[in-house]
Write a protein that holds these residues in place. Structure first.
Motif, PDB file in Angstrom:
ATOM      1  N   ASN A 149       0.830  -1.206   0.000  1.00 21.19           N
ATOM      2  CA  ASN A 149       0.000   0.000   0.000  1.00 21.19           C
ATOM      3  C   ASN A 149       0.862   1.253   0.000  1.00 21.19           C
ATOM      4  O   ASN A 149       0.562   2.239  -0.691  1.00 21.19           O
ATOM      5  CB  ASN A 149      -0.928  -0.019   1.226  1.00 21.19           C
ATOM      6  CG  ASN A 149      -1.852   1.171   1.251  1.00 21.19           C
ATOM      7  OD1 ASN A 149      -1.649   2.108   2.020  1.00 21.19           O
ATOM      8  ND2 ASN A 149      -2.883   1.151   0.422  1.00 21.19           N
ATOM      9  N   THR A 150       1.963   1.211   0.757  1.00 18.84           N
ATOM     10  CA  THR A 150       2.877   2.358   0.801  1.00 18.84           C
ATOM     11  C   THR A 150       3.536   2.594  -0.551  1.00 18.84           C
ATOM     12  O   THR A 150       3.670   3.732  -1.004  1.00 18.84           O
ATOM     13  CB  THR A 150       3.968   2.118   1.873  1.00 18.84           C
ATOM     14  OG1 THR A 150       3.347   1.909   3.144  1.00 18.84           O
ATOM     15  CG2 THR A 150       4.896   3.317   1.972  1.00 18.84           C
ATOM     16  N   THR A 154       3.279   5.870  -2.913  1.00 29.74           N
ATOM     17  CA  THR A 154       4.511   6.538  -3.348  1.00 29.74           C
ATOM     18  C   THR A 154       4.547   6.671  -4.867  1.00 29.74           C
ATOM     19  O   THR A 154       4.941   7.720  -5.403  1.00 29.74           O
ATOM     20  CB  THR A 154       5.737   5.750  -2.863  1.00 29.74           C
ATOM     21  OG1 THR A 154       5.680   5.585  -1.441  1.00 29.74           O
ATOM     22  CG2 THR A 154       7.023   6.494  -3.207  1.00 29.74           C
ATOM     23  N   ASN A 155       4.133   5.615  -5.564  1.00 33.33           N
ATOM     24  CA  ASN A 155       4.075   5.671  -7.025  1.00 33.33           C
ATOM     25  C   ASN A 155       3.076   6.722  -7.497  1.00 33.33           C
ATOM     26  O   ASN A 155       3.308   7.427  -8.479  1.00 33.33           O
ATOM     27  CB  ASN A 155       3.689   4.303  -7.592  1.00 33.33           C
ATOM     28  CG  ASN A 155       4.807   3.290  -7.467  1.00 33.33           C
ATOM     29  OD1 ASN A 155       5.984   3.648  -7.377  1.00 33.33           O
ATOM     30  ND2 ASN A 155       4.461   2.012  -7.438  1.00 33.33           N
ATOM     31  N   LEU A 160       2.198  12.042  -9.854  1.00 33.75           N
ATOM     32  CA  LEU A 160       1.652  13.390  -9.727  1.00 33.75           C
ATOM     33  C   LEU A 160       2.745  14.443  -9.913  1.00 33.75           C
ATOM     34  O   LEU A 160       2.565  15.436 -10.634  1.00 33.75           O
ATOM     35  CB  LEU A 160       0.979  13.550  -8.360  1.00 33.75           C
ATOM     36  CG  LEU A 160       0.331  14.892  -8.053  1.00 33.75           C
ATOM     37  CD1 LEU A 160      -0.801  15.166  -9.023  1.00 33.75           C
ATOM     38  CD2 LEU A 160      -0.188  14.912  -6.622  1.00 33.75           C
ATOM     39  N   CYS A 161       3.880  14.220  -9.269  1.00 30.31           N
ATOM     40  CA  CYS A 161       5.010  15.153  -9.404  1.00 30.31           C
ATOM     41  C   CYS A 161       5.526  15.191 -10.838  1.00 30.31           C
ATOM     42  O   CYS A 161       5.867  16.254 -11.361  1.00 30.31           O
ATOM     43  CB  CYS A 161       6.135  14.751  -8.445  1.00 30.31           C
ATOM     44  SG  CYS A 161       5.742  14.983  -6.696  1.00 30.31           S
ATOM     45  N   ILE A 197      -1.773  -3.865 -10.796  1.00 27.92           N
ATOM     46  CA  ILE A 197      -1.180  -4.022  -9.462  1.00 27.92           C
ATOM     47  C   ILE A 197      -1.691  -2.939  -8.521  1.00 27.92           C
ATOM     48  O   ILE A 197      -2.008  -3.206  -7.354  1.00 27.92           O
ATOM     49  CB  ILE A 197       0.358  -3.970  -9.559  1.00 27.92           C
ATOM     50  CG1 ILE A 197       0.884  -5.169 -10.361  1.00 27.92           C
ATOM     51  CG2 ILE A 197       0.984  -3.938  -8.172  1.00 27.92           C
ATOM     52  CD1 ILE A 197       2.366  -5.116 -10.640  1.00 27.92           C
ATOM     53  N   ARG A 198      -1.794  -1.689  -9.016  1.00 30.99           N
ATOM     54  CA  ARG A 198      -2.238  -0.575  -8.184  1.00 30.99           C
ATOM     55  C   ARG A 198      -3.719  -0.657  -7.852  1.00 30.99           C
ATOM     56  O   ARG A 198      -4.149  -0.235  -6.779  1.00 30.99           O
ATOM     57  CB  ARG A 198      -1.947   0.748  -8.896  1.00 30.99           C
ATOM     58  CG  ARG A 198      -0.475   1.113  -8.948  1.00 30.99           C
ATOM     59  CD  ARG A 198      -0.240   2.229  -9.939  1.00 30.99           C
ATOM     60  NE  ARG A 198      -1.072   3.389  -9.660  1.00 30.99           N
ATOM     61  CZ  ARG A 198      -1.388   4.305 -10.561  1.00 30.99           C
ATOM     62  NH1 ARG A 198      -0.951   4.195 -11.804  1.00 30.99           N
ATOM     63  NH2 ARG A 198      -2.139   5.335 -10.223  1.00 30.99           N
TER      64      ARG A 198
END
Length: 326
Positions: A149-150, A154-155, A160-161, A197-198
């Motif tokens: 989940n982390t 993070t992905n 987004l960045c 996967i997400r």
């Protein structure tokens, strides 16, 4: 009262002053025409009175004076109309520019609110997961679930960045695009696998032809494909499926991403590609997003001389298609 209320009130006052000044200028122009025309008429009348009726050229002189009066009136009308058109054209230009600036400011304000929420959410989730791992003794399965989940959050934060940085670089002309022959089939498969996967709870149906190559920038194409798939997942119900189709036919490479959401109204189909724009229906207000994804995907398509199309998905939903012409 909020700061936005004061800003709105101030802007309304500015527009009132603007229209008052514009009305005053137009009224002054009309008054100027009336005054000059009246003065012209009085001068012609005075000169007419100076003529002697016994003069053989009396009627000829009268006709000349009338012609002069008409010519002067036509001159005043021409000059007045020219000034009026210039003033109105300038007023319309200023009004549209200010209106566009206000619209851009509102969009940027909404973007900042959205981006703040988008940044805080993955950071908060990541922090909570790490604190849980630090303070509690969990079995292997629970640890792997928290770590997975982390990584997902993070992905998401990284994507987004990337969108924000890439949008800024493209607008500023600072991104140096690298064109090379790329296995587009591989890129689409990787993006589909990543989204699977997400979002393991979502049903993603993919039909991808093999050995499809395009000339382009790998990073840009990957971001573009991910944005389309993310968009379809965000704006469609969890129980529905997302369909991805990649095929080459008649010297055209088509990548279609279909969702089964509520769709997009016809009047908004072009607007969704604008920077910061998000559709205003209830389905989108609760969805995560910044209004950069489709805008950036459009720019990426333009960089690759491709076309992005938006059509309705039958019976419901949206269909985004990128067309590469060989």
């Amino acid at each position: 009262m909020t700061l936005s209320f004061y800003k709105t009130k101030k802007l309304r006052l500015i527009f009132v002053v603007y229209w008052v000044l514009l009305t005053y200028i137009v009224a002054a122009l009309v008054w100027w025409f009336i005054a000059l025309n009246k003065q012209n008429h009085l001068m012609i009348q005075f000169e007419t009175q100076q003529l002697k009726k016994e003069n053989p050229a009396y009627f000829t002189d009268i006709q000349k004076l009338n012609a002069v009066e008409k010519r002067k009136t036509a001159q005043y009308i021409g000059e007045g109309a020219t000034f009026l058109l210039l003033i109105l054209a300038g007023a319309v230009f200023i009004f549209r520019s200010v209106k566009q600036q206000l619209k851009s400011g509102q969009q940027q304000q909404h973007f900042m609110m959205a981006i703040t929420h988008e940044l805080k959410t993955p950071i908060a989730v990541t922090k909570l997961n790490l604190e849980t791992l630090q303070k509690r003794k969990l079995d292997e399965g629970q640890q792997q679930k928290l770590l997975q989940n982390t990584i997902q959050e993070t992905n998401r934060l990284n994507a987004l960045c990337n969108n924000m940085l890439l949008a800024s670089q493209i607008e500023a002309g600072g991104y140096c695009i690298t064109m090379e022959e790329i296995d587009f089939t591989e890129i689409v498969k990787e993006c589909v696998q990543d989204c699977t996967i997400r979002f393991p709870q979502r049903h993603i149906h993919a039909v991808i032809d093999e050995n499809i190559f395009v000339n382009g920038d790998r990073l840009l194409l990957q971001i573009g494909v991910n944005n389309l798939i993310d968009n379809a997942i965000k704006y469609s119900p969890k129980e529905t499926s997302v369909s991805i189709l990649l095929q080459e036919k008649n010297k055209e490479i088509r990548l279609s991403v279909k969702d089964e959401g509520k769709g997009i109204a016809d009047e908004e189909k072009k607007k969704v590609f604008d920077k910061y724009y998000r559709t205003g229906n209830k389905a989108t207000k609760g969805a995560k997003g910044t209004g950069l994804g489709l805008y950036l995907t459009t720019k990426i398509a333009q960089q690759h001389k491709a076309t992005i199309l938006l059509t309705d998905n039958v019976p419901n939903g949206s269909n985004f298609t990128i067309v590469f012409r060989q």
